[in-house]
Motif scaffolding. Structure first.
Motif, PDB file in Angstrom:
ATOM      1  N   LEU A 247       0.822  -1.205   0.000  1.00  0.00           N
ATOM      2  CA  LEU A 247       0.000   0.000   0.000  1.00  0.00           C
ATOM      3  C   LEU A 247       0.861   1.262   0.000  1.00  0.00           C
ATOM      4  CD1 LEU A 247      -2.815   1.184   0.042  1.00  0.00           C
ATOM      5  CD2 LEU A 247      -2.808   1.003   2.542  1.00  0.00           C
ATOM      6  N   ALA A 248       1.932   1.264   0.775  1.00  0.00           N
ATOM      7  CA  ALA A 248       2.821   2.430   0.816  1.00  0.00           C
ATOM      8  C   ALA A 248       3.428   2.704  -0.559  1.00  0.00           C
ATOM      9  CB  ALA A 248       3.924   2.221   1.848  1.00  0.00           C
ATOM     10  N   ASP A 249       3.790   1.643  -1.273  1.00  0.00           N
ATOM     11  CA  ASP A 249       4.373   1.814  -2.603  1.00  0.00           C
ATOM     12  C   ASP A 249       3.356   2.396  -3.573  1.00  0.00           C
ATOM     13  OD1 ASP A 249       6.818   0.746  -1.796  1.00  0.00           O
ATOM     14  OD2 ASP A 249       6.201  -1.305  -2.258  1.00  0.00           O
ATOM     15  N   ILE A 250       2.108   1.974  -3.451  1.00  0.00           N
ATOM     16  CA  ILE A 250       1.056   2.472  -4.336  1.00  0.00           C
ATOM     17  C   ILE A 250       0.766   3.941  -4.040  1.00  0.00           C
ATOM     18  CG2 ILE A 250      -1.388   2.241  -4.930  1.00  0.00           C
ATOM     19  CD1 ILE A 250      -1.044  -0.789  -4.342  1.00  0.00           C
ATOM     20  N   ILE A 251       0.673   4.275  -2.761  1.00  0.00           N
ATOM     21  CA  ILE A 251       0.434   5.669  -2.373  1.00  0.00           C
ATOM     22  C   ILE A 251       1.569   6.552  -2.884  1.00  0.00           C
ATOM     23  CG2 ILE A 251       0.270   7.258  -0.414  1.00  0.00           C
ATOM     24  CD1 ILE A 251      -1.076   4.971   1.147  1.00  0.00           C
ATOM     25  N   SER A 252       2.801   6.093  -2.713  1.00  0.00           N
ATOM     26  CA  SER A 252       3.966   6.849  -3.171  1.00  0.00           C
ATOM     27  C   SER A 252       3.963   6.997  -4.688  1.00  0.00           C
ATOM     28  CB  SER A 252       5.244   6.160  -2.711  1.00  0.00           C
ATOM     29  OG  SER A 252       6.389   6.808  -3.208  1.00  0.00           O
TER      30      SER A 252
END
Length: 224
Positions: free
Chosen positions: A167-172
Motif C-alpha cells: 500500500l505504501a508503494d502504491i500511495i507513493s
C-alpha cells in the motif's frame, strides 16, 4: 501606518503598530472605536485584515441597527456566490456525491478506534498509531463528517492489522495525482489491467499486480 477609508460616511479602518494607530486616532470625532490586536502579522497582512474589516463593517452596523428583511438579504448576498453553478458543475457535483456515497457505503472503512481495538493498541490514545501510519504514507484515510476512515483492505489481519506493505508503494507511486478520495475511487473501481477486478480485491493476494496496475495508470496519465 495605512488608513483605509471605507465607502460609507463615518467608517474607516487603521492598520499599523499600536502607537501609530493611537496617533492616527488623535482628533477623530468617532463615537466608538473597535481595535483588534494581532500578535504576529506583517504590515501587508495587517492592512489586508483592516480592509476586510472595512468591507463588513457597514453590513454589521446595518444588521445590528435593524432586523428588517433587507439585512438578511445582505447576508445572503455576501455569502452566496455571485454566479449560480453551471449545469456542468451541478452534474459534476452530483457525480461526486454519488461516488463518495458508494465509497462510504462499501463497508471497507475503519476508524482509528476500531483499528486500535483490532490491533490491541493503547485505549488512551487510539488514533496515535493509525495517524502516524498516515503521516508516514503507509496508509491513507478519507475524512467524512470530521472523522478519518482507514481502508480495511489496506490492513493485514495476519500481521496484527498493520498496513500492507504494497500500500505504501502504491500511495507513493500516485503521489499528488490522487488525494485520499481519489485513491479510494481507484481501489474500488474495476480495472482493465487487472482483468476487470478491483485493486482492493487483489491487494492481499496479488499485491504485485495491483502495484503494476497503479504504475500502468500513472504511465497512461503521463503520456496521455
Amino acid at each position: 501606518m495605512r488608513v483605509l477609508e471605507y465607502g460609507v460616511p463615518g467608517i474607516s479602518t487603521l492598520a499599523g503598530k499600536p502607537g501609530e494607530v493611537s496617533r492616527g486616532l488623535d482628533g477623530s470625532d468617532a463615537e466608538q472605536v473597535v481595535a483588534v490586536a494581532i500578535a504576529h502579522a506583517t504590515p501587508r497582512e495587517a492592512a489586508a485584515m483592516a480592509e476586510t474589516f472595512a468591507n463588513i463593517a457597514d453590513l454589521v452596523k446595518t444588521i445590528v441597527g435593524n432586523h428588517h428583511r433587507q439585512s438578511l438579504e445582505a447576508i445572503v448576498e455576501a455569502l452566496v456566490p455571485k454566479a449560480p453553478p453551471t449545469p456542468n458543475e451541478l452534474k459534476e457535483a452530483a457525480m461526486l456525491a454519488r461516488a463518495r456515497t458508494a465509497v462510504i457505503d462499501s463497508g471497507d472503512w475503519m476508524t482509528a478506534a476500531q483499528i486500535a481495538v483490532a490491533a490491541g493498541f493503547s485505549a488512551s490514545n487510539p488514533s496515535a498509531q493509525p495517524n502516524k501510519w498516515k503521516r508516514d504514507g503507509a496508509i491513507f484515510a478519507i475524512r467524512h463528517n470530521g472523522i478519518d476512515y482507514f481502508p480495511s483492505y489496506g490492513l493485514d489481519p495476519q500481521a496484527g492489522y498493520r498496513p500492507r506493505k504494497a500500500l505504501a508503494d502504491i500511495i507513493s507511486l500516485f503521489g499528488d495525482a490522487k488525494d485520499s478520495w481519489g485513491l479510494s475511487y481507484w481501489f474500488m473501481s474495476a480495472n482493465s489491467y487487472l482483468g476487470g477486478k478491483t485493486p482492493r480485491d487483489l491487494l492481499a493476494r496479488e499485491p504485485g499486480r495491483v502495484l503494476a496496475a497503479a504504475a500502468d495508470e500513472c504511465e497512461g496519465a503521463l503520456h496521455g
